[in-house]
Design an enzyme around this catalytic site. Structure first.
Site, PDB file in Angstrom:
ATOM      1  CB  SER A  49      71.350 108.186  44.952  1.00  0.00           C
ATOM      2  OG  SER A  49      70.767 108.374  46.225  1.00  0.00           O
TER       3      SER A  49
HETATM    4  N1  SAM Z   1      68.798 112.876  47.622  1.00  0.00           N
HETATM    5  C1  SAM Z   1      70.163 113.018  48.045  1.00  0.00           C
HETATM    6  C2  SAM Z   1      71.040 113.617  46.995  1.00  0.00           C
HETATM    7  O1  SAM Z   1      70.566 113.917  45.900  1.00  0.00           O
HETATM    8  O2  SAM Z   1      72.222 113.825  47.302  1.00  0.00           O
HETATM    9  C3  SAM Z   1      70.761 111.739  48.559  1.00  0.00           C
HETATM   10  C4  SAM Z   1      70.147 111.326  49.814  1.00  0.00           C
HETATM   11  S1  SAM Z   1      71.123 110.303  50.870  1.00  0.00           S
HETATM   12  C5  SAM Z   1      71.117 108.783  50.026  1.00  0.00           C
HETATM   13  C6  SAM Z   1      69.918 110.122  52.183  1.00  0.00           C
HETATM   14  C7  SAM Z   1      69.721 111.379  52.988  1.00  0.00           C
HETATM   15  O3  SAM Z   1      68.567 111.208  53.805  1.00  0.00           O
HETATM   16  C8  SAM Z   1      70.861 111.692  53.924  1.00  0.00           C
HETATM   17  O4  SAM Z   1      71.337 112.979  53.680  1.00  0.00           O
HETATM   18  C9  SAM Z   1      70.239 111.570  55.317  1.00  0.00           C
HETATM   19  O5  SAM Z   1      70.786 112.452  56.280  1.00  0.00           O
HETATM   20  C10 SAM Z   1      68.801 111.887  55.010  1.00  0.00           C
HETATM   21  N2  SAM Z   1      67.821 111.413  55.997  1.00  0.00           N
HETATM   22  C11 SAM Z   1      67.767 110.242  56.670  1.00  0.00           C
HETATM   23  N3  SAM Z   1      66.680 110.205  57.474  1.00  0.00           N
HETATM   24  C12 SAM Z   1      66.028 111.377  57.294  1.00  0.00           C
HETATM   25  C13 SAM Z   1      64.829 111.933  57.819  1.00  0.00           C
HETATM   26  N4  SAM Z   1      64.060 111.303  58.717  1.00  0.00           N
HETATM   27  N5  SAM Z   1      64.454 113.161  57.402  1.00  0.00           N
HETATM   28  C14 SAM Z   1      65.206 113.859  56.515  1.00  0.00           C
HETATM   29  N6  SAM Z   1      66.347 113.378  55.973  1.00  0.00           N
HETATM   30  C15 SAM Z   1      66.739 112.152  56.345  1.00  0.00           C
END
Ligand code: SAM
Length: 217
Positions: free
Chosen positions: A61
């Site tokens: 993000s």
């Molecule tokens: N917090 C992260 C960072 O610091 O890099 C960025 C997160 S990214 C915007 C969103 C993440 O949520 C992705 O890696 C995606 O695979 C994960 N995601 C989506 N749905 C999910 C779920 N149900 N459970 C766990 N992770 C999930």
């Protein structure tokens, strides 16, 4: 490149002017080496005012979004925190600077493995990661004082509300693919008080209590 200088510049041009005031959050954003959470080819853009690709169709993000979500959590240092969406591990490192224990769930194994490797290399031993559907929470470790969802949800997953401790705070981007807003929920006397904050755009939260697939989103 002088990454320390770039980080300081990021804090002064992107975070303070937009209203981030919590000194502990600013200190964490000054400290955590964001450039080590992206691929080598993206390193020169790590402190730019934008989200960046981390592979697998996912993103780290924008720095401001990490700071604003973290500030909304009002961390004092002794909390047990759950993050949904480990991604690069960067947000987990920021949380680890500001709380006691961090549990982070990622649904894509390759991302979880890379994040784990980076966090261990940097000494963030208070972070535990698991590969799972984060919309179900982490029942064995509940309740959590703070919960942060870092992917866009149609609504806050009920299991996460159930796993929030009394006086706990949950922050999540809620909305459709075109428009989401940060929702903060504070649990008091068993009831949930909701406030809406900044508009935002996240990749989808995919799971049982999220979007059913990237196509449905
Ligand atoms: N917090 C992260 C960072 O610091 O890099 C960025 C997160 S990214 C915007 C969103 C993440 O949520 C992705 O890696 C995606 O695979 C994960 N995601 C989506 N749905 C999910 C779920 N149900 N459970 C766990 N992770 C999930």
């Amino acid at each position: 490149m002088d990454f320390d200088a770039l980080r300081e510049f990021m804090v002064h041009t992107q975070l303070i002017p937009r209203g981030i005031r919590d000194e502990r959050v600013l200190a964490a954003m000054r400290k955590v080496p964001r450039h080590l959470f992206v691929s080598e080819s993206s390193r020169h853009r790590a402190y730019d005012d934008m989200a960046l690709s981390i592979g697998e169709g996912q993103t780290i993000s924008q720095p401001y979004m990490v700071a604003v979500m973290t500030e909304l959590l009002e961390l004092k240092g002794d909390e047990k925190v759950l993050e949904i969406g480990t991604g690069s591990g960067y947000q987990a490192a920021i949380l680890a600077e500001l709380s006691k224990q961090v549990f982070s769930i990622e649904r894509i194994p390759a991302l979880a493995a890379r994040a784990e490797e980076r966090l261990r290399a940097l000494g963030y031993d208070a972070v535990r990661i698991k590969v799972s559907d984060g919309t179900l929470g982490w029942i064995d470790e509940a309740p959590f004082d703070r919960i942060i969802v870092t992917a866009g949800a149609p609504k806050v997953p009920d299991p996460l509300k159930e796993q929030l401790a009394e006086d706990g705070i949950l922050v999540a981007p809620v909305g459709d693919r075109f428009s989401q807003q940060l929702l903060r929920i504070v649990k008091k006397d068993g009831t949930f008080r909701e406030e809406f904050h900044t508009l935002c755009v996240f990749v989808p939260l995919i799971g049982e209590h999220g979007w059913k697939s990237a196509e449905e989103w």
